[in-house]
Motif scaffolding. Structure first.
Motif, PDB file in Angstrom:
ATOM      1  N   ILE A 110      43.186  61.078  36.952  1.00  0.00           N
ATOM      2  CA  ILE A 110      43.663  61.452  35.619  1.00  0.00           C
ATOM      3  C   ILE A 110      43.751  60.242  34.697  1.00  0.00           C
ATOM      4  O   ILE A 110      43.516  60.349  33.497  1.00  0.00           O
ATOM      5  N   GLY A 111      44.087  59.069  35.236  1.00  0.00           N
ATOM      6  CA  GLY A 111      44.110  57.867  34.412  1.00  0.00           C
ATOM      7  C   GLY A 111      45.475  57.258  34.206  1.00  0.00           C
ATOM      8  O   GLY A 111      45.610  56.268  33.485  1.00  0.00           O
ATOM      9  N   PHE A 112      46.522  57.818  34.827  1.00  0.00           N
ATOM     10  CA  PHE A 112      47.853  57.260  34.645  1.00  0.00           C
ATOM     11  C   PHE A 112      47.968  55.869  35.268  1.00  0.00           C
ATOM     12  O   PHE A 112      48.632  54.991  34.722  1.00  0.00           O
ATOM     13  N   ASN A 113      47.321  55.672  36.421  1.00  0.00           N
ATOM     14  CA  ASN A 113      47.372  54.337  37.021  1.00  0.00           C
ATOM     15  C   ASN A 113      46.569  53.335  36.196  1.00  0.00           C
ATOM     16  O   ASN A 113      46.891  52.150  36.158  1.00  0.00           O
ATOM     17  N   MET A 114      45.524  53.810  35.489  1.00  0.00           N
ATOM     18  CA  MET A 114      44.768  52.912  34.617  1.00  0.00           C
ATOM     19  C   MET A 114      45.605  52.475  33.425  1.00  0.00           C
ATOM     20  O   MET A 114      45.494  51.337  32.950  1.00  0.00           O
ATOM     21  N   GLY A 115      46.456  53.375  32.935  1.00  0.00           N
ATOM     22  CA  GLY A 115      47.375  52.991  31.864  1.00  0.00           C
ATOM     23  C   GLY A 115      48.368  51.936  32.331  1.00  0.00           C
ATOM     24  O   GLY A 115      48.664  50.973  31.610  1.00  0.00           O
ATOM     25  N   ALA A 116      48.883  52.120  33.552  1.00  0.00           N
ATOM     26  CA  ALA A 116      49.776  51.103  34.125  1.00  0.00           C
ATOM     27  C   ALA A 116      49.036  49.792  34.322  1.00  0.00           C
ATOM     28  O   ALA A 116      49.591  48.699  34.106  1.00  0.00           O
ATOM     29  N   TYR A 117      47.777  49.876  34.733  1.00  0.00           N
ATOM     30  CA  TYR A 117      46.927  48.700  34.915  1.00  0.00           C
ATOM     31  C   TYR A 117      46.766  47.952  33.595  1.00  0.00           C
ATOM     32  O   TYR A 117      46.879  46.724  33.528  1.00  0.00           O
ATOM     33  N   THR A 118      46.517  48.681  32.508  1.00  0.00           N
ATOM     34  CA  THR A 118      46.358  48.060  31.193  1.00  0.00           C
ATOM     35  C   THR A 118      47.653  47.381  30.748  1.00  0.00           C
ATOM     36  O   THR A 118      47.632  46.257  30.221  1.00  0.00           O
ATOM     37  N   GLY A 119      48.785  48.061  30.955  1.00  0.00           N
ATOM     38  CA  GLY A 119      50.063  47.451  30.585  1.00  0.00           C
ATOM     39  C   GLY A 119      50.337  46.176  31.346  1.00  0.00           C
ATOM     40  O   GLY A 119      50.824  45.184  30.774  1.00  0.00           O
ATOM     41  N   ALA A 120      50.004  46.158  32.640  1.00  0.00           N
ATOM     42  CA  ALA A 120      50.195  44.951  33.442  1.00  0.00           C
ATOM     43  C   ALA A 120      49.251  43.839  32.993  1.00  0.00           C
ATOM     44  O   ALA A 120      49.648  42.666  32.925  1.00  0.00           O
ATOM     45  N   LEU A 121      47.999  44.201  32.666  1.00  0.00           N
ATOM     46  CA  LEU A 121      47.036  43.187  32.214  1.00  0.00           C
ATOM     47  C   LEU A 121      47.478  42.547  30.901  1.00  0.00           C
ATOM     48  O   LEU A 121      47.353  41.329  30.724  1.00  0.00           O
ATOM     49  N   ILE A 122      47.978  43.369  29.990  1.00  0.00           N
ATOM     50  CA  ILE A 122      48.472  42.817  28.716  1.00  0.00           C
ATOM     51  C   ILE A 122      49.605  41.840  28.965  1.00  0.00           C
ATOM     52  O   ILE A 122      49.687  40.770  28.351  1.00  0.00           O
ATOM     53  N   THR A 123      50.491  42.191  29.885  1.00  0.00           N
ATOM     54  CA  THR A 123      51.611  41.301  30.214  1.00  0.00           C
ATOM     55  C   THR A 123      51.118  39.993  30.821  1.00  0.00           C
ATOM     56  O   THR A 123      51.624  38.916  30.483  1.00  0.00           O
ATOM     57  N   ILE A 124      50.128  40.061  31.703  1.00  0.00           N
ATOM     58  CA  ILE A 124      49.608  38.862  32.373  1.00  0.00           C
ATOM     59  C   ILE A 124      48.833  37.982  31.402  1.00  0.00           C
ATOM     60  O   ILE A 124      49.056  36.760  31.329  1.00  0.00           O
ATOM     61  N   ILE A 125      47.920  38.585  30.627  1.00  0.00           N
ATOM     62  CA  ILE A 125      46.980  37.809  29.819  1.00  0.00           C
ATOM     63  C   ILE A 125      47.589  37.355  28.492  1.00  0.00           C
ATOM     64  O   ILE A 125      47.438  36.203  28.085  1.00  0.00           O
ATOM     65  N   LEU A 126      48.271  38.251  27.815  1.00  0.00           N
ATOM     66  CA  LEU A 126      48.780  37.915  26.485  1.00  0.00           C
ATOM     67  C   LEU A 126      50.146  37.243  26.512  1.00  0.00           C
ATOM     68  O   LEU A 126      50.457  36.446  25.615  1.00  0.00           O
ATOM     69  N   LEU A 181      39.958  42.640  27.651  1.00  0.00           N
ATOM     70  CA  LEU A 181      41.089  41.729  27.824  1.00  0.00           C
ATOM     71  C   LEU A 181      40.727  40.582  28.762  1.00  0.00           C
ATOM     72  O   LEU A 181      41.067  39.413  28.497  1.00  0.00           O
ATOM     73  N   ILE A 182      40.009  40.885  29.831  1.00  0.00           N
ATOM     74  CA  ILE A 182      39.680  39.859  30.829  1.00  0.00           C
ATOM     75  C   ILE A 182      38.646  38.871  30.294  1.00  0.00           C
ATOM     76  O   ILE A 182      38.781  37.660  30.452  1.00  0.00           O
ATOM     77  N   ILE A 183      37.598  39.366  29.621  1.00  0.00           N
ATOM     78  CA  ILE A 183      36.527  38.463  29.171  1.00  0.00           C
ATOM     79  C   ILE A 183      36.946  37.620  27.973  1.00  0.00           C
ATOM     80  O   ILE A 183      36.323  36.590  27.688  1.00  0.00           O
ATOM     81  N   THR A 184      37.984  38.031  27.252  1.00  0.00           N
ATOM     82  CA  THR A 184      38.456  37.245  26.117  1.00  0.00           C
ATOM     83  C   THR A 184      39.633  36.343  26.477  1.00  0.00           C
ATOM     84  O   THR A 184      40.087  35.564  25.637  1.00  0.00           O
ATOM     85  N   ALA A 185      40.122  36.445  27.707  1.00  0.00           N
ATOM     86  CA  ALA A 185      41.265  35.634  28.125  1.00  0.00           C
ATOM     87  C   ALA A 185      40.813  34.234  28.530  1.00  0.00           C
ATOM     88  O   ALA A 185      39.623  33.982  28.749  1.00  0.00           O
ATOM     89  N   SER A 186      41.767  33.319  28.626  1.00  0.00           N
ATOM     90  CA  SER A 186      41.460  31.984  29.125  1.00  0.00           C
ATOM     91  C   SER A 186      41.103  32.074  30.604  1.00  0.00           C
ATOM     92  O   SER A 186      41.400  33.071  31.272  1.00  0.00           O
ATOM     93  N   VAL A 187      40.471  31.024  31.106  1.00  0.00           N
ATOM     94  CA  VAL A 187      40.043  31.036  32.503  1.00  0.00           C
ATOM     95  C   VAL A 187      41.236  31.195  33.434  1.00  0.00           C
ATOM     96  O   VAL A 187      41.199  31.965  34.411  1.00  0.00           O
ATOM     97  N   GLU A 188      42.325  30.502  33.131  1.00  0.00           N
ATOM     98  CA  GLU A 188      43.513  30.561  33.984  1.00  0.00           C
ATOM     99  C   GLU A 188      44.103  31.960  34.013  1.00  0.00           C
ATOM    100  O   GLU A 188      44.402  32.501  35.081  1.00  0.00           O
ATOM    101  N   ARG A 189      44.244  32.581  32.820  1.00  0.00           N
ATOM    102  CA  ARG A 189      44.810  33.929  32.760  1.00  0.00           C
ATOM    103  C   ARG A 189      43.872  34.952  33.390  1.00  0.00           C
ATOM    104  O   ARG A 189      44.312  35.902  34.031  1.00  0.00           O
TER     105      ARG A 189
END
Length: 344
Positions: A110-126, A181-189
């Motif tokens: 359904i995509g609910f885990n993908m939404g959680a994945y996006t929220g976690a990625l935003i927290t990690i990268i941004l 989000l991943i391709i625009t992030a810094s190498v470390e993030r």
């Protein structure tokens, strides 16, 4: 389906009056024993092999300090989280498959885990967030995606198949967002995100486990309190409302608890397959026509711990993330399930 033996607990006219199918009881007890045996095997086997005597000495605090650290600080948190996350994913899958009345109605699809994945990625990268921030970001992302999917799927009510189709569409959009989000992030993030998105149980400690334990404990308790309503919803909205259940309100609350379980589990990294397969395995083991939350949770816990326990020595000395193994198995299972459903 053959008639099942029923175990009566209490008196028909008393306050304590439970009717429990004997097969369900046997299967659930067997699953608990299986989880215990898997936990003992995971505690004993690894880079450092331990005997049962050494294990019990470490658990009782009578072993050397180095051995106690290996057992209580390294292996035990990992095993506990495998059981907890697997149980949460199994229960979440049971909720959504019951609501949609479709074996494809899993948060993976359904995509609910993908939404959680996006929220976690935003927290990690941004925001370069730590484990607590990732857990909150995953929960916020999962809830926001659930709201969007629910609103887009709403047409004078919710139909399971439409919810799945809308969820797949939103999930596709979120996949593109995550890639950007991943391709625009810094190498470390980007490296931090890549390590996290593998879905690994490596490095989990009691401190890192606290957010997941709190969120999963609250959501699972609330979902179990509404398990009767969930069973009535499987009969259809009209039947549920005739029996005094507010279908839409109950569905929204159950979706909230299911998304919370998924998001809390995703905080450790996306782990596929468990939420999709555990409810169906539980239904076949217990011989029930409906999906039960407790049985699905126990199957999910046994699946995740079993996969993690087997994959560690199988690919040694490489510490293969458990999410990589589950997504490989889940892909094959999803193909089989799609073929089976299309033939039906």
């Amino acid at each position: 389906m053959s008639r099942q033996r029923i175990l009566l607990i209490g008196h028909p006219d008393g306050l304590l009056n439970w009717r429990l199918p004997l097969r369900v009881l046997v299967i659930n007890v067997s699953l608990l024993v299986l989880c215990l045996l898997l936990a003992i095997a995971a505690l004993c086997y690894g880079t450092l092999h331990l005997s049962l005597e050494q294990l019990f000495s470490a658990l009782s605090g009578q072993a050397p300090e180095s051995l106690m650290i290996v057992v209580t600080q390294w292996r035990l948190p990992r095993i506990t989280m495998a059981l907890l996350l697997g149980g949460a994913l199994g229960m979440s899958g049971a909720i959504f498959q019951s609501i949609t009345r479709n074996p494809l109605g899993s948060p993976d699809v359904i995509g609910f885990n993908m939404g959680a994945y996006t929220g976690a990625l935003i927290t990690i990268i941004l925001f370069s967030g730590g484990y607590y921030h990732i857990a909150i970001g995953a929960l916020a992302g999962g809830l926001l995606s659930a709201v969007v999917i629910y609103l887009l799927a709403w047409r004078q009510g919710i139909v399971g198949f439409r919810l799945i189709i809308v969820g797949i569409a939103i999930s596709t959009v979120l996949v593109s967002t995550n890639t950007w989000l991943i391709i625009t992030a810094s190498v470390e993030r980007a490296m931090d995100a890549a390590i996290w998105q593998a879905g690994s149980l490596n490095g989990l400690t009691w401190q890192k486990s606290q957010p997941a334990i709190v969120f999963i404990g609250l959501a699972a308790s609330a979902a179990l309190l509404m398990s009767k309503r969930l069973q009535l919803l499987e009969m259809g909205d009209d039947a549920a409302q005739a029996l005094g259940v507010n279908a839409e309100s109950s569905r929204m609350w159950l979706m909230l608890f299911g998304v919370t379980l998924t998001a809390a589990a995703t905080a450790a990294g996306p782990i596929s397959f468990i939420a999709l397969a555990a409810p169906q395995i539980a239904r076949r083991l217990t011989g029930q026509s409906s999906v039960t939350l407790t049985s699905s949770a126990r199957v999910g816990a046994a699946l995740l711990l079993g996969v993690d326990t087997i994959s560690q020595p199988l690919f040694a000395p490489i510490q293969l993330p458990v999410g990589v193994v589950t997504v490989s198995i889940g892909g094959l299972y999803l193909i089989w399930l799609l073929i089976r459903e299309s033939r039906r």
